[in-house]
Design a protein around this motif. Structure first.
Motif, mmCIF file in Angstrom:
data_model
loop_
_atom_site.group_PDB
_atom_site.id
_atom_site.type_symbol
_atom_site.label_atom_id
_atom_site.label_comp_id
_atom_site.label_asym_id
_atom_site.label_seq_id
_atom_site.Cartn_x
_atom_site.Cartn_y
_atom_site.Cartn_z
ATOM 1 N N THR A 88 0.828 -1.213 0.000
ATOM 2 C CA THR A 88 0.000 0.000 0.000
ATOM 3 C C THR A 88 0.861 1.262 0.000
ATOM 4 O OG1 THR A 88 -1.728 -1.158 1.228
ATOM 5 C CG2 THR A 88 -1.813 1.248 1.228
ATOM 6 N N LEU A 89 1.913 1.259 0.812
ATOM 7 C CA LEU A 89 2.682 2.482 1.023
ATOM 8 C C LEU A 89 3.770 2.730 -0.026
ATOM 9 C CD1 LEU A 89 3.063 2.357 4.908
ATOM 10 C CD2 LEU A 89 1.649 3.927 3.580
ATOM 11 N N ARG A 90 4.471 1.689 -0.441
ATOM 12 C CA ARG A 90 5.615 1.904 -1.325
ATOM 13 C C ARG A 90 5.271 2.626 -2.631
ATOM 14 N NH1 ARG A 90 8.917 -3.809 -0.832
ATOM 15 N NH2 ARG A 90 9.690 -3.507 1.294
ATOM 16 N N PRO A 91 4.164 2.285 -3.300
ATOM 17 C CA PRO A 91 3.866 2.981 -4.557
ATOM 18 C C PRO A 91 3.621 4.476 -4.382
ATOM 19 C CG PRO A 91 2.609 0.936 -4.398
ATOM 20 C CD PRO A 91 3.212 1.185 -3.048
ATOM 21 N N LEU A 92 3.315 4.919 -3.149
ATOM 22 C CA LEU A 92 3.023 6.336 -2.917
ATOM 23 C C LEU A 92 4.279 7.177 -2.734
ATOM 24 C CD1 LEU A 92 0.104 5.931 -0.329
ATOM 25 C CD2 LEU A 92 -0.087 6.266 -2.796
ATOM 26 N N VAL A 93 5.385 6.539 -2.380
ATOM 27 C CA VAL A 93 6.590 7.272 -1.982
ATOM 28 C C VAL A 93 7.097 8.231 -3.056
ATOM 29 C CG1 VAL A 93 9.018 7.031 -1.325
ATOM 30 C CG2 VAL A 93 7.282 5.597 -0.240
ATOM 31 N N PRO A 94 7.376 7.772 -4.299
ATOM 32 C CA PRO A 94 7.942 8.709 -5.275
ATOM 33 C C PRO A 94 7.013 9.863 -5.605
ATOM 34 C CG PRO A 94 7.317 6.656 -6.340
ATOM 35 C CD PRO A 94 7.218 6.427 -4.870
ATOM 36 N N ALA A 95 5.705 9.601 -5.645
ATOM 37 C CA ALA A 95 4.759 10.676 -5.962
ATOM 38 C C ALA A 95 4.745 11.732 -4.858
ATOM 39 C CB ALA A 95 3.362 10.092 -6.160
ATOM 40 N N VAL A 96 4.797 11.295 -3.600
ATOM 41 C CA VAL A 96 4.789 12.255 -2.482
ATOM 42 C C VAL A 96 6.087 13.069 -2.486
ATOM 43 C CG1 VAL A 96 4.683 12.509 0.021
ATOM 44 C CG2 VAL A 96 3.254 10.796 -1.117
ATOM 45 N N ILE A 97 7.214 12.407 -2.707
ATOM 46 C CA ILE A 97 8.483 13.148 -2.810
ATOM 47 C C ILE A 97 8.391 14.178 -3.929
ATOM 48 C CG2 ILE A 97 10.941 12.970 -3.363
ATOM 49 C CD1 ILE A 97 10.923 10.183 -2.113
ATOM 50 N N GLY A 98 7.825 13.763 -5.057
ATOM 51 C CA GLY A 98 7.705 14.661 -6.196
ATOM 52 C C GLY A 98 6.886 15.899 -5.890
ATOM 53 N N LEU A 103 -4.847 8.530 1.433
ATOM 54 C CA LEU A 103 -3.619 8.307 2.191
ATOM 55 C C LEU A 103 -2.466 9.114 1.602
ATOM 56 C CD1 LEU A 103 -2.251 6.834 4.489
ATOM 57 C CD2 LEU A 103 -1.923 4.866 2.977
ATOM 58 N N LYS A 104 -2.442 9.241 0.288
ATOM 59 C CA LYS A 104 -1.376 10.024 -0.329
ATOM 60 C C LYS A 104 -1.465 11.492 0.090
ATOM 61 C CE LYS A 104 0.396 11.661 -4.730
ATOM 62 N NZ LYS A 104 0.204 11.722 -6.184
ATOM 63 N N GLY A 105 -2.685 12.051 0.085
ATOM 64 C CA GLY A 105 -2.861 13.433 0.506
ATOM 65 C C GLY A 105 -2.420 13.637 1.941
ATOM 66 N N TRP A 106 -2.727 12.659 2.804
ATOM 67 C CA TRP A 106 -2.308 12.724 4.208
ATOM 68 C C TRP A 106 -0.784 12.721 4.310
ATOM 69 C CZ3 TRP A 106 0.571 10.013 7.723
ATOM 70 C CH2 TRP A 106 0.340 10.278 9.084
ATOM 71 N N LEU A 107 -0.133 11.845 3.544
ATOM 72 C CA LEU A 107 1.328 11.770 3.576
ATOM 73 C C LEU A 107 1.956 13.071 3.078
ATOM 74 C CD1 LEU A 107 1.901 8.138 2.227
ATOM 75 C CD2 LEU A 107 2.423 8.951 4.532
ATOM 76 N N VAL A 108 1.368 13.662 2.038
ATOM 77 C CA VAL A 108 1.883 14.928 1.524
ATOM 78 C C VAL A 108 1.816 16.008 2.603
ATOM 79 C CG1 VAL A 108 1.417 16.830 -0.076
ATOM 80 C CG2 VAL A 108 1.413 14.475 -0.910
ATOM 81 N N THR A 109 0.668 16.093 3.270
ATOM 82 C CA THR A 109 0.482 17.112 4.309
ATOM 83 C C THR A 109 1.480 16.931 5.453
ATOM 84 O OG1 THR A 109 -1.869 17.291 3.778
ATOM 85 C CG2 THR A 109 -1.174 18.092 5.940
ATOM 86 N N VAL A 110 1.605 15.694 5.953
ATOM 87 C CA VAL A 110 2.495 15.427 7.084
ATOM 88 C C VAL A 110 3.952 15.628 6.687
ATOM 89 C CG1 VAL A 110 3.296 13.651 8.694
ATOM 90 C CG2 VAL A 110 0.851 13.888 8.204
ATOM 91 N N ALA A 111 4.320 15.136 5.500
ATOM 92 C CA ALA A 111 5.706 15.279 5.053
ATOM 93 C C ALA A 111 6.058 16.756 4.851
ATOM 94 C CB ALA A 111 5.919 14.499 3.762
ATOM 95 N N TRP A 112 5.116 17.539 4.309
ATOM 96 C CA TRP A 112 5.375 18.964 4.103
ATOM 97 C C TRP A 112 5.572 19.675 5.442
ATOM 98 C CZ3 TRP A 112 7.212 21.845 0.539
ATOM 99 C CH2 TRP A 112 7.019 23.234 0.544
ATOM 100 N N ARG A 137 15.407 3.235 -2.473
ATOM 101 C CA ARG A 137 14.987 3.987 -1.286
ATOM 102 C C ARG A 137 13.875 4.979 -1.624
ATOM 103 N NH1 ARG A 137 16.189 5.561 4.433
ATOM 104 N NH2 ARG A 137 15.646 7.749 4.460
ATOM 105 N N ALA A 138 14.084 5.831 -2.635
ATOM 106 C CA ALA A 138 13.148 6.923 -2.911
ATOM 107 C C ALA A 138 11.995 6.523 -3.824
ATOM 108 C CB ALA A 138 13.894 8.106 -3.529
ATOM 109 N N VAL A 139 12.211 5.568 -4.708
ATOM 110 C CA VAL A 139 11.131 5.117 -5.591
ATOM 111 C C VAL A 139 10.506 3.835 -5.057
ATOM 112 C CG1 VAL A 139 10.507 4.489 -7.942
ATOM 113 C CG2 VAL A 139 12.299 6.172 -7.567
ATOM 114 N N GLY A 140 11.366 2.925 -4.580
ATOM 115 C CA GLY A 140 10.851 1.653 -4.073
ATOM 116 C C GLY A 140 10.305 1.732 -2.661
ATOM 117 N N GLY A 141 10.702 2.764 -1.909
ATOM 118 C CA GLY A 141 10.197 2.909 -0.548
ATOM 119 C C GLY A 141 10.817 1.956 0.451
ATOM 120 N N LEU A 142 11.968 1.348 0.102
ATOM 121 C CA LEU A 142 12.635 0.448 1.037
ATOM 122 C C LEU A 142 13.389 1.254 2.089
ATOM 123 C CD1 LEU A 142 14.205 -2.247 -1.331
ATOM 124 C CD2 LEU A 142 11.908 -2.158 -0.364
#
Length: 390
Positions: A8-18, A56-65, A123-128
């Motif tokens: 669930t989480l790994r595919p969201l990582v690169p988009a949130v970083i972007g 969940l992606k929107g939540w991650l964007v908000t928290v990460a920002w 790390r950044a795309v795969g979310g490992l």
């Protein structure tokens, strides 16, 4: 209910970083902030994700920002910079396919060494986690952390607006795929997941060709080694163990790519793999067509490795003597040259030369399974034939 697992989480990582980078964060700070947001997600919602938000992606964007802003504000005096924020970003849909694609490009930037590009991509795309990447490459976590930090510093000043290089991204993903399985992460499966994502974003026939090649090779994985870890050559593999669903998918992806008539090396390699997958037995392999695909691949790449593999295919299609003649045009210093020569000499009936070459090839092998396999081949040919007792 959202399950907060890696799938669930790994595919969201690169988009949130972007998204963070597009808003003004530098890549290194954005990547760190997203990793902290992922930890917050686990702590806040738990593994069952019972209280996780729909977006969940929107939540991650908000928290990460917010995490990013906290770091910037605390470091403002030292770094003498400030980030201008008109308003707190609202939580909501934040989908932007370009963000993910650009992160792919950044992580595979030509300024990075292949090892650094692979580590950063995982790390950044795969979310490992750094530990998972370190375990996969059998290095200490501190060593991998330093490697990733250096890579992030290298691309910190790179613009996200510049066009990316799909060729470099594909090569990085293929490097990941070829690592196979080590540690607690299946890098081959991870590479396939990332390549699926890249193919959906890029819509490029050569990226599809890479995906097809991975699928066709991965389909043979259950038959590639014995229980003791020793290698099983393609001709001796139990084809009943091959994953027919992966084969079918790989062939379908390849056919769609080839139909666009923009052939590249990964499509051509996949076409050769598809011919092997199509044969019910090794003897039924269409070696004449394999040679034709190798001819086209050699035209595209000029690779000495392709020339070596083509010589073996010629030996199957036109006989061992023809194969040895083709091999004579290949640099003998090339890895696996002696192994190919040994195989063709054995096929030609020169067992003494084949045994000697197998032994020499074993001494030059770079992996223990390969060394063991070649040593056994030499021993087999050096063993006297058993007498039949009537």
């Amino acid at each position: 209910m959202t399950v907060l697992d890696a799938a669930t989480l790994r595919p969201l990582v690169p988009a949130v970083i972007g998204v963070l980078v597009r808003r003004g964060a530098d890549f290194a700070a954005a990547e760190d902030a997203v990793q902290e947001a992922l930890v917050d997600a686990w702590r806040t919602f738990g593994e069952d994700g019972s209280a996780a938000p729909r977006d969940l992606k929107g939540w991650l964007v908000t928290v990460a920002w917010r995490r990013f802003l906290d770091v910037v504000r605390s470091d403002a005096a030292r770094q003498r910079r400030e980030v201008v924020v008109d308003a707190e970003p609202v939580r909501g849909p934040a989908e932007n396919a370009d963000d993910t694609l650009r992160i792919f490009f950044l992580c595979a930037h030509p300024a990075l060494t292949p090892t650094s590009a692979v580590a950063l991509t995982l790390r950044a795309v795969g979310g490992l986690t750094t530990r998972q990447v370190a375990d996969a490459y059998l290095v200490p976590e501190a060593t991998m952390a330093q490697r990733i930090s250096r890579a992030k510093r290298t691309i910190a000043a790179r613009s996200l607006d510049r066009p990316g290089d799909l060729t470099t991204v594909r090569r990085v993903l293929y490097l990941v795929f070829n690592e196979g399985y080590t540690g607690d992460v299946d890098l081959a499966a991870e590479a396939i997941r990332l390549t699926r994502e890249l193919a959906a974003l890029a819509r490029d026939p050569e990226t599809d060709g890479l995906l097809a090649l991975m699928l066709l090779h991965h389909a043979r994985r259950p038959a590639r080694t014995r229980a003791d870890g020793s290698l099983v050559p393609l001709a001796e593999q139990d084809r009943g163990l091959w994953d027919t669903a992966l084969v079918a998918e790989g062939v379908a992806v390849l056919q769609a790519a080839l139909a666009q008539d923009r052939r590249g090396e990964f499509q051509l390699q996949a076409a050769i793999a598809a011919l092997h997958a199509d044969a019910r037995t090794a003897e039924e392999t269409d070696w004449v067509q394999v040679v034709q695909w190798y001819d086209e691949l050699l035209e595209v790449t000029g690779s000495p490795v392709v020339r070596l593999n083509r010589a073996v295919a010629v030996g199957e299609a036109d006989g061992a003597r023809a194969g040895l003649a083709a091999l004579a045009e290949v640099d003998p210093a090339l890895p696996r040259h002696r192994a190919a020569s040994a195989y063709l000499h054995e096929k030609d009936g020169d067992l003494a030369t084949a045994a000697r070459l197998y032994a020499e090839a074993a001494a030059l092998a770079t992996s223990q399974p390969e060394r063991t396999h070649l040593t056994k081949q030499a021993a087999r040919l050096n063993s006297p034939p058993r007498k039949v007792v009537e």
